[in-house]
Design an enzyme around this catalytic site. Structure first.
Site, PDB file in Angstrom:
ATOM      1  N   ASP A  21      10.824   0.749  -8.619  1.00  0.00           N
ATOM      2  CA  ASP A  21      11.837   1.403  -9.538  1.00  0.00           C
ATOM      3  C   ASP A  21      12.445   2.543  -8.783  1.00  0.00           C
ATOM      4  O   ASP A  21      13.635   3.008  -9.104  1.00  0.00           O
ATOM      5  CB  ASP A  21      11.092   1.876 -10.842  1.00  0.00           C
ATOM      6  CG  ASP A  21      10.236   0.987 -11.312  1.00  0.00           C
ATOM      7  OD1 ASP A  21      10.704  -0.287 -11.478  1.00  0.00           O
ATOM      8  OD2 ASP A  21       9.264   1.178 -12.201  1.00  0.00           O
ATOM      9  N   GLU A  58       5.556  -2.024   3.083  1.00  0.00           N
ATOM     10  CA  GLU A  58       5.256  -1.232   4.242  1.00  0.00           C
ATOM     11  C   GLU A  58       6.292  -1.554   5.394  1.00  0.00           C
ATOM     12  O   GLU A  58       6.647  -0.804   6.401  1.00  0.00           O
ATOM     13  CB  GLU A  58       3.965  -1.204   4.706  1.00  0.00           C
ATOM     14  CG  GLU A  58       3.373  -2.667   5.453  1.00  0.00           C
ATOM     15  CD  GLU A  58       3.247  -3.575   4.593  1.00  0.00           C
ATOM     16  OE1 GLU A  58       3.362  -3.298   3.083  1.00  0.00           O
ATOM     17  OE2 GLU A  58       2.603  -4.853   4.763  1.00  0.00           O
ATOM     18  N   LYS A  59       7.051  -2.724   5.423  1.00  0.00           N
ATOM     19  CA  LYS A  59       8.083  -3.131   6.171  1.00  0.00           C
ATOM     20  C   LYS A  59       9.327  -2.355   5.923  1.00  0.00           C
ATOM     21  O   LYS A  59      10.475  -2.919   6.616  1.00  0.00           O
ATOM     22  CB  LYS A  59       8.267  -4.714   6.197  1.00  0.00           C
ATOM     23  CG  LYS A  59       7.020  -5.452   6.783  1.00  0.00           C
ATOM     24  CD  LYS A  59       7.279  -6.968   6.929  1.00  0.00           C
ATOM     25  CE  LYS A  59       6.035  -7.779   6.928  1.00  0.00           C
ATOM     26  NZ  LYS A  59       6.096  -9.064   6.594  1.00  0.00           N
ATOM     27  N   GLY A  60       9.255  -1.672   5.060  1.00  0.00           N
ATOM     28  CA  GLY A  60      10.871  -1.289   4.616  1.00  0.00           C
ATOM     29  C   GLY A  60      11.666  -1.958   3.691  1.00  0.00           C
ATOM     30  O   GLY A  60      11.242  -2.719   2.973  1.00  0.00           O
TER      31      GLY A  60
END
Lengths: 325, 325
Positions: free
Chosen positions: B279, B249-251
């Site tokens: 992937d 979720e932090k990218g």
């Protein structure tokens, strides 16, 4: 009559579904009739599969779906159907047993592969089915263990089985064993095209052998060659001991002699894929019936199961149906 | 250097996923480590499968998922991987080709069956993977057509291939062909346990052969045996030409020498199944990279693809990724 080891024993075409999305143009391009089940041979299955988008494989078969539904309600189920000893056959057996259904039919060790149904889901949530029967054509009277059949309160079979001549003989053997053991038999008309193929035999069965008949509006109208649902209802009322008829968003109607029960459909937030709606309706109805519920309650349980299965892709319940009632 | 026939050529373990739901108790009962990929033999696969709930079969394989993603963006992809000539092998080939990816690797006609990955999805949307490599162990240098490899802008491989010794040799042959043709090579670290198994070889590759490195936070920390992501970032900056590192979720963070690009994660309404997130990030990144996009834009495309795939069950995109950018 001794107490029953199984609530419901199902006999059906043991099929693995290959589900994919398609648009209306794909259906016309390949000459497919939306909403119907068409039988195809292996060559046609290969051609159609090659043209299809990526798919998802899920165990299916109309009666297999019903039995998974009965088990999901907490019912005791058994299944008779024929797969080949190949990978998809192993998948079918695993998935059915994992729901808790007893499945002991010997796999074919030679002959055609496990049956596949290529299912095209269009954006309107309709499914168009193309079935390669494969190993299902090997189901015959030898696969019917009459003691096992007689140990179930109700034996439930698919009209689709009439497409495999030896399977029809297997069903008739099972029906005789049921009645000899004081049990009940039940059939679904499966598909209106299937009704057109075997109308006379189905009418004879409904009149003389079947205790509970399942069908949808199109199928029951096809059975009696009438224009309206009301005409069909009056006709089936004279023939069938009990008939449970589904009408999509209009719910279902159960008739037994002069009794009529109209039960509204269970609410569905969004219809995603109608595959399995009729199969799961039968599951809920038969679970209720084998647990002594009144007919209107059987129909209500059928509606709840159908609503669950059309709210997602795939023809078997994702949620435990026992938790929804 | 001539113009490239393919944007990306992937080499990977060709696997069909068997997805099912499970709870934490099932994982502990079977000694499984949540979120990891464990290699299992055929006997263990059979035992685990027998204990599992009904499943859904979907073509998978980390690199296969990536290539399906590249194609979904509209990129030209090719894939090299080994299946057996069995039903699941046919499913794998169909599904990959149906996305538009070129797949011409000869199927094995003897030896173990097509690989399966038994994936248990827990209620927290984590996936725990159990891979029976089967036919994948038959991938070798003979399966590498150097002309085909040299015709792709980027060759992308899985670290997972190191689990099959002949496959590793196939990858090294492909990397040499790439560099001889003036092309780029890329690898994903795949899994932190995989990094522990092959740390020295992976470090050597990153330093000396790889042009673009993919990994997540746990994997890059495992590669450099450090405690924090920041330490790993400084280490990989010295080793890798380009590293694209995902942090859920932090990218993601992309480093290239002294350049650093931090790109936030794309929004997701509900995380349903994290299978395939890495992937698909690689798919978006490589699509952007092979279409001349700057690194931050490559990372943004990766994030969009990852967000799509974690919003539903299954590790390949359901929506056309080309429509999301």
């Amino acid at each position: 009559m001794t107490s029953a080891a199984f609530d419901v024993l199902g006999i059906g075409n043991a099929i693995v579904d290959v589900l994919t999305k398609a648009d209306d143009a794909f259906l016309s391009q390949h000459g497919l009739v939306k909403g119907s089940m068409m039988l195809i041979d292996e060559a046609r299955a290969d051609t159609l599969y090659a043209a299809m988008a990526p798919g998802v494989e899920i165990s299916g078969g109309s009666c297999g779906n019903t039995m998974a539904g009965v088990a999901s309600f907490g019912g005791k189920g058994a299944y008779i159907g024929k797969v080949r000893d190949d990978q998809l056959g192993a998948v079918f057996g695993h998935d059915l047993r994992a729901t808790g259904v007893s499945f002991e039919t010997a796999s074919a060790t030679t002959g055609p592969a496990t049956a596949r149904c290529l299912i095209l889901v269009t954006p309107d949530a309709q499914r168009t089915m193309n079935t390669y029967l494969g190993a299902c054509t090997g189901l015959g009277p030898n696969d019917i263990d009459t003691a096992r059949v007689g140990a179930a309160q109700v034996t439930y079979v698919e009209g689709y089985l009439w497409d495999a001549p030896a399977a029809k003989q297997a069903v008739l053997k099972a029906f005789d064993a049921d009645h000899a053991a004081g049990r009940k038999v039940s059939i679904t008309l499966s598909d209106s095209f299937c009704v057109h193929r075997y109308r006379d035999e189905f009418r004879d069965l409904v009149r003389n052998k079947v205790d509970i008949l399942f069908g949808n509006e199109a199928e029951i109208k096809a059975l009696y060659e009438v224009e309206t649902f009301e005409q069909a209802l009056e006709a089936v009322r004279k023939d069938a001991k009990i008939a449970a008829l589904t009408r999509s968003e209009k719910g279902s109607v159960v008739v037994k002699g002069s009794e009529t029960y109209e039960v509204p459909a269970a609410p569905v937030a969004k219809v995603v894929d109608t595959t399995g709606a009729g199969d799961l309706y039968a599951a809920g109805f038969l679970f209720g019936f084998t647990h002594g519920k009144p007919l209107a309650e059987c129909a209500r349980l059928g509606g709840i199961a159908a609503a669950e299965v059309i709210s997602h892709v795939g023809a078997r319940p994702e949620k435990a149906l026992s938790g929804l009632v």
